[in-house]
Design a protein around this motif. Sequence first.
Motif, mmCIF file in Angstrom:
data_model
loop_
_atom_site.group_PDB
_atom_site.id
_atom_site.type_symbol
_atom_site.label_atom_id
_atom_site.label_comp_id
_atom_site.label_asym_id
_atom_site.label_seq_id
_atom_site.Cartn_x
_atom_site.Cartn_y
_atom_site.Cartn_z
ATOM 1 N N HIS A 1 11.958 53.738 3.901
ATOM 2 C CA HIS A 1 12.049 52.908 5.110
ATOM 3 C C HIS A 1 12.065 53.827 6.327
ATOM 4 C CE1 HIS A 1 14.579 51.271 1.776
ATOM 5 N NE2 HIS A 1 13.718 50.278 1.937
ATOM 6 N N PRO A 2 11.717 53.306 7.497
ATOM 7 C CA PRO A 2 11.925 54.105 8.700
ATOM 8 C C PRO A 2 13.408 54.470 8.779
ATOM 9 C CG PRO A 2 10.656 52.116 9.193
ATOM 10 C CD PRO A 2 11.149 51.976 7.787
ATOM 11 N N ASP A 3 13.728 55.663 9.036
ATOM 12 C CA ASP A 3 15.065 56.259 9.250
ATOM 13 C C ASP A 3 15.570 57.130 8.101
ATOM 14 O OD1 ASP A 3 16.575 54.644 7.390
ATOM 15 O OD2 ASP A 3 17.210 53.253 8.936
ATOM 16 N N ALA B 1 20.049 62.491 17.720
ATOM 17 C CA ALA B 1 19.243 61.804 18.740
ATOM 18 C C ALA B 1 18.103 61.012 18.088
ATOM 19 C CB ALA B 1 18.693 62.830 19.733
ATOM 20 N N ALA B 2 17.508 61.596 17.051
ATOM 21 C CA ALA B 2 16.425 60.892 16.340
ATOM 22 C C ALA B 2 16.969 59.639 15.666
ATOM 23 C CB ALA B 2 15.778 61.825 15.316
ATOM 24 N N LEU B 3 18.176 59.741 15.137
ATOM 25 C CA LEU B 3 18.783 58.557 14.508
ATOM 26 C C LEU B 3 19.074 57.481 15.547
ATOM 27 C CD1 LEU B 3 21.031 60.310 11.896
ATOM 28 C CD2 LEU B 3 19.326 58.568 11.410
ATOM 29 N N GLU B 4 19.482 57.907 16.721
ATOM 30 C CA GLU B 4 19.763 56.923 17.781
ATOM 31 C C GLU B 4 18.504 56.177 18.202
ATOM 32 O OE1 GLU B 4 21.867 58.927 20.884
ATOM 33 O OE2 GLU B 4 23.683 59.146 19.659
ATOM 34 N N GLN C 1 18.782 49.607 13.884
ATOM 35 C CA GLN C 1 19.562 49.851 12.664
ATOM 36 C C GLN C 1 20.985 50.310 12.919
ATOM 37 O OE1 GLN C 1 18.016 49.111 9.543
ATOM 38 N NE2 GLN C 1 16.860 48.186 11.216
ATOM 39 N N PHE C 2 21.177 51.018 14.019
ATOM 40 C CA PHE C 2 22.440 51.741 14.153
ATOM 41 C C PHE C 2 23.250 51.325 15.379
ATOM 42 C CE2 PHE C 2 19.757 54.967 11.773
ATOM 43 C CZ PHE C 2 20.217 54.532 10.549
ATOM 44 N N PRO D 1 29.215 48.589 14.762
ATOM 45 C CA PRO D 1 29.999 49.782 14.422
ATOM 46 C C PRO D 1 29.291 50.739 13.462
ATOM 47 C CG PRO D 1 30.717 47.952 13.056
ATOM 48 C CD PRO D 1 29.634 47.398 13.959
ATOM 49 N N LEU D 2 28.172 50.281 12.833
ATOM 50 C CA LEU D 2 27.554 51.120 11.797
ATOM 51 C C LEU D 2 27.076 52.455 12.350
ATOM 52 C CD1 LEU D 2 26.475 51.570 8.936
ATOM 53 C CD2 LEU D 2 24.347 50.434 9.637
ATOM 54 N N GLY D 3 26.406 52.418 13.526
ATOM 55 C CA GLY D 3 25.829 53.657 14.068
ATOM 56 C C GLY D 3 26.866 54.763 14.229
ATOM 57 N N PRO D 4 27.936 54.521 15.012
ATOM 58 C CA PRO D 4 28.949 55.572 15.171
ATOM 59 C C PRO D 4 29.578 56.009 13.850
ATOM 60 C CG PRO D 4 29.212 53.867 16.838
ATOM 61 C CD PRO D 4 28.157 53.380 15.901
ATOM 62 N N GLN D 5 29.768 55.068 12.934
ATOM 63 C CA GLN D 5 30.331 55.433 11.617
ATOM 64 C C GLN D 5 29.392 56.361 10.859
ATOM 65 O OE1 GLN D 5 30.915 51.656 9.682
ATOM 66 N NE2 GLN D 5 32.904 51.304 10.626
ATOM 67 N N LEU D 6 28.093 56.029 10.899
ATOM 68 C CA LEU D 6 27.113 56.865 10.193
ATOM 69 C C LEU D 6 27.046 58.263 10.801
ATOM 70 C CD1 LEU D 6 24.757 57.129 8.100
ATOM 71 C CD2 LEU D 6 23.228 56.491 9.965
#
Length: 248
Positions: free
Chosen positions: A24-26, A191-194, A199-200, A203-208
Amino acid sequence: MDLSAILPIPDLMQAKRVLAFSPHPDDNEVGAGGTIARLIHQGCEVIYVVATIGQAGTEEIGTTVQELGFIRKQEQTDALKILGDGKVIFWSYPDTMLAAHESTLQIDVLRVIREYQPDFVMAPDPWLPYEAHPDHRVLGHAVATGVIMSPFSYAFQQEGTPVPSPNIAFYGSAWPNTYIDVSRTFDRKLAALEAHKSQFAPPLGPQLMMYLTLHAQENGKKIGVDRAEPFKVMTHHHLHFNAYAWQS
Ligand SMILES: [Zn+2]
Protein backbone atom coordinates in the motif's frame (compact mmCIF):
# COMPACT_ATOMS: atom_id res chain seq x y z
CA MET A 1 25.10 -23.50 12.08
CA ASP A 2 26.65 -20.17 11.11
CA LEU A 3 26.11 -19.73 7.38
CA SER A 4 27.84 -16.37 7.11
CA ALA A 5 31.26 -17.80 6.20
CA ILE A 6 29.94 -19.71 3.18
CA LEU A 7 26.98 -17.48 2.37
CA PRO A 8 27.78 -13.86 3.25
CA ILE A 9 24.99 -11.34 3.73
CA PRO A 10 25.18 -8.74 0.93
CA ASP A 11 25.69 -5.07 1.76
CA LEU A 12 22.41 -3.22 1.14
CA MET A 13 24.22 0.11 0.98
CA GLN A 14 26.11 -1.08 -2.13
CA ALA A 15 22.83 -1.33 -4.08
CA LYS A 16 22.76 0.47 -7.44
CA ARG A 17 19.11 -0.09 -8.36
CA VAL A 18 16.38 -1.05 -5.89
CA LEU A 19 12.81 -2.08 -6.65
CA ALA A 20 10.95 -1.27 -3.43
CA PHE A 21 7.71 -3.27 -3.35
CA SER A 22 4.93 -1.94 -1.16
CA PRO A 23 1.49 -3.46 -0.57
CA HIS A 24 0.00 0.00 0.00
CA PRO A 25 1.12 3.61 -0.24
CA ASP A 26 3.12 4.35 2.97
CA ASP A 27 4.62 0.89 3.74
CA ASN A 28 8.00 1.66 2.16
CA GLU A 29 8.27 4.82 4.25
CA VAL A 30 7.28 3.06 7.49
CA GLY A 31 9.70 0.18 6.96
CA ALA A 32 12.58 1.73 5.09
CA GLY A 33 12.15 5.49 4.58
CA GLY A 34 15.42 6.53 6.19
CA THR A 35 17.40 3.94 4.25
CA ILE A 36 15.69 4.81 0.98
CA ALA A 37 16.60 8.48 1.50
CA ARG A 38 20.24 7.50 2.07
CA LEU A 39 20.33 5.22 -0.98
CA ILE A 40 18.88 7.90 -3.26
CA HIS A 41 21.27 10.50 -1.86
CA GLN A 42 24.29 8.34 -2.71
CA GLY A 43 23.12 7.79 -6.29
CA CYS A 44 21.16 4.54 -6.10
CA GLU A 45 18.11 4.42 -8.37
CA VAL A 46 15.04 3.58 -6.26
CA ILE A 47 11.83 2.57 -8.02
CA TYR A 48 8.66 2.04 -6.02
CA VAL A 49 6.21 -0.68 -7.02
CA VAL A 50 2.96 -0.11 -5.11
CA ALA A 51 0.63 -3.08 -5.51
CA THR A 52 -2.62 -1.42 -4.43
CA ILE A 53 -3.52 2.21 -4.13
CA GLY A 54 -4.85 1.66 -0.64
CA GLN A 55 -8.53 2.23 -1.37
CA ALA A 56 -9.51 0.39 1.83
CA GLY A 57 -7.36 2.56 4.06
CA THR A 58 -10.10 4.46 5.84
CA GLU A 59 -12.43 3.88 8.76
CA GLU A 60 -14.72 6.68 7.65
CA ILE A 61 -17.77 6.42 5.48
CA GLY A 62 -18.07 9.31 3.06
CA THR A 63 -14.93 9.30 0.98
CA THR A 64 -15.47 7.12 -2.08
CA VAL A 65 -13.06 4.37 -3.04
CA GLN A 66 -12.10 6.34 -6.15
CA GLU A 67 -11.47 9.55 -4.21
CA LEU A 68 -9.35 7.80 -1.60
CA GLY A 69 -7.33 5.99 -4.27
CA PHE A 70 -6.62 9.30 -6.01
CA ILE A 71 -5.59 10.96 -2.73
CA ARG A 72 -3.30 8.10 -1.73
CA LYS A 73 -1.51 8.03 -5.10
CA GLN A 74 -0.74 11.71 -4.72
CA GLU A 75 0.40 11.23 -1.12
CA GLN A 76 2.73 8.42 -2.19
CA THR A 77 4.23 10.53 -4.97
CA ASP A 78 4.74 13.45 -2.54
CA ALA A 79 6.30 11.17 0.09
CA LEU A 80 8.90 9.76 -2.29
CA LYS A 81 9.78 13.30 -3.43
CA ILE A 82 10.58 14.13 0.20
CA LEU A 83 12.94 11.15 0.41
CA GLY A 84 14.52 12.02 -2.95
CA ASP A 85 13.86 11.56 -6.60
CA GLY A 86 12.34 8.32 -7.83
CA LYS A 87 9.76 6.67 -10.03
CA VAL A 88 6.55 5.15 -8.66
CA ILE A 89 4.80 2.30 -10.47
CA PHE A 90 1.22 1.93 -9.29
CA TRP A 91 -0.55 -1.36 -9.83
CA SER A 92 -4.30 -1.52 -9.44
CA TYR A 93 -4.87 -4.62 -7.37
CA PRO A 94 -7.79 -4.24 -4.96
CA ASP A 95 -6.67 -3.27 -1.46
CA THR A 96 -6.96 -6.18 1.06
CA MET A 97 -7.54 -8.66 -1.78
CA LEU A 98 -4.04 -9.54 -3.03
CA ALA A 99 -4.54 -13.16 -1.93
CA ALA A 100 -7.37 -13.54 -4.44
CA HIS A 101 -5.02 -12.44 -7.23
CA GLU A 102 -1.88 -14.26 -6.15
CA SER A 103 -1.03 -15.97 -9.45
CA THR A 104 -1.39 -12.77 -11.50
CA LEU A 105 0.54 -10.83 -8.90
CA GLN A 106 3.36 -13.37 -9.04
CA ILE A 107 3.69 -12.96 -12.80
CA ASP A 108 3.67 -9.15 -12.48
CA VAL A 109 6.41 -9.31 -9.84
CA LEU A 110 8.53 -11.54 -12.07
CA ARG A 111 7.93 -9.30 -15.08
CA VAL A 112 8.93 -6.10 -13.32
CA ILE A 113 12.10 -7.69 -11.87
CA ARG A 114 13.09 -8.81 -15.36
CA GLU A 115 12.30 -5.44 -16.86
CA TYR A 116 14.26 -3.33 -14.38
CA GLN A 117 16.94 -5.88 -13.37
CA PRO A 118 17.52 -4.49 -9.87
CA ASP A 119 20.45 -5.70 -7.80
CA PHE A 120 18.24 -5.41 -4.68
CA VAL A 121 14.54 -5.63 -4.01
CA MET A 122 12.71 -4.58 -0.83
CA ALA A 123 9.45 -5.93 0.54
CA PRO A 124 7.68 -6.43 3.87
CA ASP A 125 8.84 -9.59 5.65
CA PRO A 126 6.03 -12.11 5.10
CA TRP A 127 7.37 -14.28 7.92
CA LEU A 128 6.80 -11.61 10.56
CA PRO A 129 5.04 -13.39 13.45
CA TYR A 130 1.56 -12.00 14.11
CA GLU A 131 1.42 -10.14 10.79
CA ALA A 132 -2.33 -10.14 10.24
CA HIS A 133 -2.56 -8.12 7.03
CA PRO A 134 -2.92 -10.55 4.12
CA ASP A 135 -1.58 -8.04 1.56
CA HIS A 136 1.72 -7.83 3.44
CA ARG A 137 2.09 -11.61 3.61
CA VAL A 138 1.09 -12.21 0.01
CA LEU A 139 3.27 -9.49 -1.54
CA GLY A 140 6.29 -10.43 0.61
CA HIS A 141 5.99 -14.05 -0.50
CA ALA A 142 5.51 -13.06 -4.16
CA VAL A 143 8.65 -10.89 -4.12
CA ALA A 144 10.72 -13.64 -2.43
CA THR A 145 9.47 -16.11 -5.04
CA GLY A 146 10.26 -13.63 -7.82
CA VAL A 147 13.83 -13.44 -6.52
CA ILE A 148 14.43 -17.17 -6.85
CA MET A 149 12.53 -17.53 -10.14
CA SER A 150 13.94 -14.59 -12.10
CA PRO A 151 16.71 -16.70 -13.76
CA PHE A 152 14.20 -19.32 -14.97
CA SER A 153 12.77 -18.26 -18.28
CA TYR A 154 9.57 -20.33 -18.13
CA ALA A 155 8.73 -19.85 -14.48
CA PHE A 156 5.00 -19.60 -13.84
CA GLN A 157 4.43 -20.23 -17.54
CA GLN A 158 5.65 -16.75 -18.24
CA GLU A 159 8.11 -16.46 -21.06
CA GLY A 160 10.69 -13.82 -20.46
CA THR A 161 14.36 -13.05 -20.61
CA PRO A 162 16.01 -14.55 -17.52
CA VAL A 163 17.93 -12.16 -15.29
CA PRO A 164 20.19 -12.84 -12.31
CA SER A 165 18.42 -13.03 -8.97
CA PRO A 166 18.53 -9.74 -7.06
CA ASN A 167 19.26 -9.75 -3.34
CA ILE A 168 16.34 -9.03 -1.04
CA ALA A 169 16.00 -6.73 1.96
CA PHE A 170 12.88 -7.43 4.00
CA TYR A 171 11.71 -4.55 6.15
CA GLY A 172 9.60 -5.04 9.26
CA SER A 173 11.43 -8.26 10.09
CA ALA A 174 11.48 -9.97 13.49
CA TRP A 175 14.93 -11.44 12.71
CA PRO A 176 17.00 -8.61 11.22
CA ASN A 177 20.62 -9.18 10.27
CA THR A 178 21.38 -5.68 8.96
CA TYR A 179 21.06 -2.29 10.65
CA ILE A 180 21.29 0.86 8.55
CA ASP A 181 22.31 4.11 10.23
CA VAL A 182 19.49 6.56 9.52
CA SER A 183 20.39 9.16 12.14
CA ARG A 184 20.75 11.84 9.46
CA THR A 185 17.74 10.89 7.34
CA PHE A 186 15.22 10.05 10.05
CA ASP A 187 13.61 13.49 9.94
CA ARG A 188 12.99 13.00 6.23
CA LYS A 189 11.36 9.67 6.93
CA LEU A 190 8.98 11.32 9.40
CA ALA A 191 8.27 14.14 6.95
CA ALA A 192 7.54 11.60 4.20
CA LEU A 193 5.14 9.82 6.54
CA GLU A 194 3.40 13.09 7.30
CA ALA A 195 2.73 13.40 3.56
CA HIS A 196 0.33 10.48 3.98
CA LYS A 197 -2.22 12.81 5.52
CA SER A 198 -5.19 10.52 4.91
CA GLN A 199 -3.55 7.81 7.02
CA PHE A 200 -1.82 9.47 9.91
CA ALA A 201 -4.18 11.97 11.46
CA PRO A 202 -4.12 12.13 15.28
CA PRO A 203 -4.12 10.03 17.35
CA LEU A 204 -2.62 7.33 15.09
CA GLY A 205 -0.06 9.58 13.38
CA PRO A 206 1.69 10.86 16.52
CA GLN A 207 1.57 7.37 18.06
CA LEU A 208 3.17 5.84 14.98
CA MET A 209 5.88 8.51 14.84
CA MET A 210 6.67 7.86 18.50
CA TYR A 211 6.78 4.10 17.96
CA LEU A 212 9.04 4.44 14.92
CA THR A 213 11.35 6.82 16.77
CA LEU A 214 11.72 4.46 19.75
CA HIS A 215 12.15 1.51 17.38
CA ALA A 216 14.89 3.36 15.47
CA GLN A 217 16.65 4.32 18.71
CA GLU A 218 16.49 0.72 19.95
CA ASN A 219 17.94 -0.56 16.68
CA GLY A 220 20.53 2.21 16.64
CA LYS A 221 22.00 0.80 19.85
CA LYS A 222 22.85 -2.42 17.97
CA ILE A 223 25.42 -0.55 15.87
CA GLY A 224 26.24 2.34 18.18
CA VAL A 225 24.37 5.12 16.37
CA ASP A 226 21.41 7.32 17.28
CA ARG A 227 18.87 5.73 14.95
CA ALA A 228 18.85 2.70 12.65
CA GLU A 229 16.41 0.78 10.47
CA PRO A 230 16.56 -3.04 10.67
CA PHE A 231 16.39 -5.38 7.66
CA LYS A 232 16.59 -9.06 6.96
CA VAL A 233 18.91 -9.18 3.96
CA MET A 234 19.21 -12.40 1.97
CA THR A 235 20.45 -13.83 -1.29
CA HIS A 236 18.42 -16.21 -3.45
CA HIS A 237 20.45 -19.06 -1.91
CA HIS A 238 18.93 -18.32 1.48
CA LEU A 239 15.41 -18.48 0.10
CA HIS A 240 15.15 -22.11 -0.96
CA PHE A 241 15.72 -25.33 0.96
CA ASN A 242 17.85 -23.62 3.58
CA ALA A 243 17.19 -24.70 7.15
CA TYR A 244 19.41 -21.98 8.63
CA ALA A 245 18.24 -18.99 6.62
CA TRP A 246 15.92 -17.62 9.34
CA GLN A 247 18.80 -17.27 11.80
CA SER A 248 21.47 -16.07 9.37
ZN1 LIG B 1 0.37 -1.81 4.26
